[in-house]
Motif scaffolding. Structure first.
Motif: not given
Lengths: 260, 355
Positions: A37-41
């Protein structure tokens, strides 16, 4: 002690001066479902692209079943048993569902130009044998009714399912799913979650998936890795990740996290 | 009793074996239809005169070449503007091998195909890095280079004067006989069409189509992109080489003008008009493109009494008309004659109650 299927050591990827991934270490164990998982970009898709061979990493090494595959071409990696789906569906639009899934069995088929052109005999036997396997996958994913449809004419949710079927037809040891539930409604998401769990449990496939829906991630995955700005900032069991202050910060922003 | 329109052969069919589902002709009616067509083709020498028969042979040769180009461009998605040049390699190889080395035509023909295939695969090398228009330009280079070679490699090709062949024979039969030649060409073209049809429903054909539709996804599923692109060029040029060899036996003279850029463009027109990615479409397209000028000249002759100026006008308009037809196809039926034929069949499926 579980066996390691995929070991990524110190992986870096640069596009010119832009660092997409920086010194990533990650181990995927046989039989587990690992969510990224992780934020966009954050570099999640770039990471999958490095594993499947679409990108050449700038530094670091990738081992699959103990073998160094860092410089191996994509089709060789597929033959070793790495399959994937894409964030934006990448199906063969002008081919039928059946042909798309049959293509997934490409590495298991043998017939070349001559056998294929003569067909009757070798190639036909092979086609029938593998068609049987493909039909099992079609049954499993419940797409019998669209078997002979051209893929381009199907709805988004069904196309996602066909793409999963195509990847499964490869009989992968490691299956990389890039946002398998993006753009789906709740019902479709539940179906997909059920398929993913079955793939892991019944077929014994190891899965790495990128997903944004936290509920899905927490329910499905055995372990979670969190990326932010091209670095891995956390890794652990889903409950641990939920509590991790760095993860909360990355997702909610520093200030909000402090207030909360 | 089943009431059914005789053209409708593939409805109400339920299969119990995968072999049946994968068959070309899934019903008895379809098999009978194809057998009738085959019988018609076999009986053609008795049905028409010598001139139409020669035209039929020519159409069959062009169809063989068009099927080859369709495998490369329609199936594998690699555009080639050098198809006529590869055909020329086959024709010159057959010409040189039979006249200079005294080889039998039947040995020279496959060798000519092989020579064309190797040359084609060599000029297919840029396809590793180039796609679409860029690849078109690279294959255009192949056309120009080979054109040049045909004229300049005089010891082998006979230069601008070309090579003159003695008509080959098949046992006691001479291929100078139009009927014999027709049967030989028909057999070869049918073999080529069936081979291509089979290929399109098995592993290699699927890999070709996968590369055409989404090359990166194909690579991720284990298709060796470069290897299969080269296979496509090899196979396509092999077809071209065979067609070239047959053309050499047909005209009995091989000259550079037979294999110019114009002819390459005509081949592209055939597969666009016939239907990209449709094996039988290439045959329809080849027939259409080869017969259009002949039909136009007949039309001109027929109108001579009424409109005497028409002869000059129509022959002048031929190229323009040709272009117009291609544009109309691109706009109204991009999938070509093959699709048009399917539409007609679909219409009659419910005829006369099609509302």
């Amino acid at each position: 002690m579980q066996q390691e299927l995929l070991v990524v050591e110190n992986l870096s990827l640069h596009f010119g001066g832009v660092a997409a991934l920086t010194n990533i270490d990650l181990t995927v164990r046989k039989g587990e479902i690992l969510a990224i998982i992780g934020p966009n970009g954050a570099g999640k898709t770039s990471f999958l692209n490095c594993i499947s061979g679409l990108y050449r990493p700038s530094g670091g090494r990738i081992f699959f079943e103990g073998r160094d595959i860092t410089r191996l071409s994509p089709h060789r990696r597929a033959a070793l048993g790495i399959a994937r789906t894409f964030q934006n569906i990448e199906l063969f639009k002008h081919m039928t569902v059946l042909d798309n899934i049959m293509l997934g069995r490409h590495v298991h088929l043998r017939s070349g130009i001559l056998a294929g052109g003569i067909y009757w005999g070798l190639a036909q036997k092979e086609e029938v044998r593998h068609r049987r396997r493909v039909e099992e996958i079609i049954d499993f994913l419940e797409i019998e009714f669209i078997r002979n449809r051209v893929v381009g004419s199907l709805s988004y949710g069904l196309q996602k399912r066909v793409e999963l079927a195509r990847a499964l037809a490869l009989e992968p040891k490691l299956l990389l799913l890039d946002e398998p539930m993006a753009g789906m409604n709740v019902e479709e998401k539940e179906d997909m979650a059920r398929f993913i769990l079955d793939i892991a449990e019944e077929w014994g496939v190891t899965l790495v998936l990128i997903e944004h829906d936290m509920g899905v991630v927490m329910d499905l995955s055995d372990r979670v890795a969190v990326f932010d700005f091209g670095r891995k900032i956390a890794e652990g069991l889903p409950e641990e990740i939920k509590q991790n202050p760095r993860v909360v910060e990355a997702y909610l922003g520093g200030q909000l996290a402090e207030e909360a | 009793m089943r009431l059914r329109f005789p053209w409708t052969t593939n409805c109400g069919l339920f299969f119990t074996r995968y072999e049946e589902d994968q068959a070309f002709l899934p019903s008895r009616a379809a098999k009978i239809k194809v057998l009738c067509l085959f019988a018609l083709l076999l009986a053609l020498p008795w049905l028409v005169g010598p001139y139409p028969l020669r035209i039929a042979s020519q159409v069959a040769i062009m169809a063989l070449g068009a099927v080859g180009l369709n495998l490369l461009t329609g199936f594998a998605g690699q555009i080639s503007v050098g198809h006529a040049a590869f055909m020329g390699v086959g024709a010159y190889a057959v010409g040189a091998l039979t006249t200079k080395l005294g080889l039998s035509f039947w040995l020279a023909l496959p060798l000519g195909g092989l020579a064309a295939a190797l040359v084609g695969a060599f000029f297919g090398l840029p396809s590793l890095r180039l796609k679409g228009l860029y690849l078109a330009i690279a294959t255009l280079a192949a056309q120009v280079i080979l054109d040049f070679a045909f004229v300049r490699l005089e010891p082998i090709t006979g230069g601008a004067a070309g090579l003159v062949l003695t008509p080959p024979s098949l046992g006691p039969l001479s291929l100078a006989d139009d009927t014999v030649f027709y049967y030989v060409t028909l057999a070869l073209t049918m073999a080529g069409v069936i081979f291509a049809l089979n290929l399109s429903r098995s592993r290699v054909g699927r890999a070709f189509m996968a590369i055409r539709d989404r090359d990166l996804a194909a690579a991720m599923l284990g298709v060796d992109l470069f290897g299969y692109k080269l296979r496509a060029f090899f196979l396509s040029s092999f077809y071209a080489g065979l067609a070239g060899g047959m053309l050499a036996a047909y005209t009995r003279v091989v000259t550079p003008e037979q294999f110019t850029l114009d002819v390459s463009i005509q081949f592209l027109a055939m597969i666009v008009i016939g239907g990209l990615g449709d094996v039988l479409g290439s045959v329809y397209g080849a027939a259409f493109v080869s017969l259009l000028p002949i039909a136009l000249s007949y039309l001109a002759q027929a109108l001579q009494g009424v409109l005497p100026q028409m002869v000059n006008l129509l022959s002048a308009c031929q190229t323009a008309l040709f272009g117009l037809v291609i544009i109309l196809f691109l706009i109204f039926e991009p999938q070509g004659l093959a699709k048009l034929w399917r539409h007609i069949k679909d219409y009659f499926r419910l005829w006369p109650f099609s509302y």
